[in-house]
Design an enzyme around this catalytic site. Structure first.
Site, mmCIF file in Angstrom:
data_model
loop_
_atom_site.group_PDB
_atom_site.id
_atom_site.type_symbol
_atom_site.label_atom_id
_atom_site.label_comp_id
_atom_site.label_asym_id
_atom_site.label_seq_id
_atom_site.Cartn_x
_atom_site.Cartn_y
_atom_site.Cartn_z
ATOM 1 N N ILE A 1 5.331 -2.001 8.545
ATOM 2 C CA ILE A 1 5.932 -3.231 9.076
ATOM 3 C C ILE A 1 5.452 -4.390 8.211
ATOM 4 O O ILE A 1 4.259 -4.731 8.225
ATOM 5 C CB ILE A 1 5.511 -3.453 10.548
ATOM 6 C CG1 ILE A 1 5.892 -2.236 11.402
ATOM 7 C CG2 ILE A 1 6.156 -4.729 11.093
ATOM 8 C CD1 ILE A 1 5.281 -2.234 12.801
ATOM 9 N N CYS B 1 0.541 -0.839 7.374
ATOM 10 C CA CYS B 1 1.027 0.436 6.846
ATOM 11 C C CYS B 1 1.426 1.376 7.989
ATOM 12 O O CYS B 1 0.962 1.235 9.126
ATOM 13 C CB CYS B 1 -0.051 1.124 6.029
ATOM 14 S SG CYS B 1 -0.495 0.270 4.516
ATOM 15 N N GLU C 1 0.548 4.434 8.509
ATOM 16 C CA GLU C 1 -0.592 5.195 9.048
ATOM 17 C C GLU C 1 -1.304 4.386 10.135
ATOM 18 O O GLU C 1 -1.639 4.895 11.196
ATOM 19 C CB GLU C 1 -1.602 5.522 7.939
ATOM 20 C CG GLU C 1 -1.051 6.398 6.832
ATOM 21 C CD GLU C 1 -0.516 5.597 5.668
ATOM 22 O OE1 GLU C 1 0.214 4.613 5.901
ATOM 23 O OE2 GLU C 1 -0.817 5.959 4.519
ATOM 24 N N CYS D 1 -6.221 1.796 5.151
ATOM 25 C CA CYS D 1 -5.887 2.872 6.096
ATOM 26 C C CYS D 1 -6.967 3.945 6.108
ATOM 27 O O CYS D 1 -7.296 4.497 7.158
ATOM 28 C CB CYS D 1 -4.533 3.488 5.755
ATOM 29 S SG CYS D 1 -3.161 2.393 6.163
HETATM 30 N N1 THU Z 1 2.397 1.569 2.586
HETATM 31 C C1 THU Z 1 2.228 2.370 3.700
HETATM 32 O O1 THU Z 1 2.819 2.113 4.763
HETATM 33 N N2 THU Z 1 1.396 3.440 3.587
HETATM 34 C C2 THU Z 1 0.819 3.863 2.435
HETATM 35 O O2 THU Z 1 0.136 4.884 2.431
HETATM 36 C C3 THU Z 1 1.012 3.097 1.192
HETATM 37 C C4 THU Z 1 1.676 1.778 1.355
HETATM 38 C C5 THU Z 1 3.365 0.452 2.654
HETATM 39 C C6 THU Z 1 2.817 -0.929 2.684
HETATM 40 C C7 THU Z 1 4.008 -1.738 2.177
HETATM 41 O O3 THU Z 1 4.895 -1.997 3.248
HETATM 42 C C8 THU Z 1 4.716 -0.778 1.232
HETATM 43 O O4 THU Z 1 4.224 0.517 1.552
HETATM 44 C C9 THU Z 1 4.481 -1.067 -0.248
HETATM 45 O O5 THU Z 1 3.147 -1.182 -0.524
#
Ligand code: THU
Length: 126
Positions: free
Chosen positions: A42, A52, A54, A88
């Site tokens: 989000i 993220c 996770e 995370c």
């Molecule tokens: N992101 C995640 O949700 N999890 C990950 O393990 C790596 C990065 C997201 C954060 C952001 O919204 C997008 O990926 C680009 O960095």
């Protein structure tokens, strides 16, 4: 469990709110109780406030009174299995044990099986 959890993480990618990166990530956590919580990333116009996938899934579980994590799966449309960011990993370290399995998926359906010990050795704990 592995394939089912990966499937749920993939399904959660569709709910990603990603107007800035356009990069959808999905996560799913399986609890010792058997419950599953899913999450997506989000984003926010103030970029650093992004959550993220996770952390979204982990926080959903904890905020509903579930803290015993059996496994987490995360997927993204990457060539290599997606690797969780440092923030995370630190949040995982608050709740995960060395027995909590971490499944990392990619675009092609490959799954890399990992653990907190591998992703965050010598971690900070109080
Ligand atoms: N992101 C995640 O949700 N999890 C990950 O393990 C790596 C990065 C997201 C954060 C952001 O919204 C997008 O990926 C680009 O960095």
């Amino acid at each position: 469990m592995r394939d089912e959890l990966i499937k749920q993480a993939k399904n959660a990618q569709q709910y990603a709110y990603v107007p800035y990166s356009n990069f959808q990530v999905g996560a799913a956590v399986k609890m010792v109780s058997g419950k599953v919580f899913t999450g997506s990333n989000i984003e926010n116009a103030s970029y650093s406030l992004t959550c993220c996938a996770e952390r979204t899934a982990i926080f959903k579980a904890v905020s509903e009174g579930e803290t015993d994590f059996l496994a987490l799966a995360v997927t993204g449309n990457t060539e290599e299995p997606i690797s969780p960011c440092g923030a995370c990993r630190q949040v995982m370290s608050e709740f995960f044990t060395d027995k909590t399995t971490i499944y990392l998926g990619n675009l092609h359906g490959d799954v890399y099986e990992s653990s907190l010990a591998e992703l965050l050795p010598f971690r900070f704990k109080l």
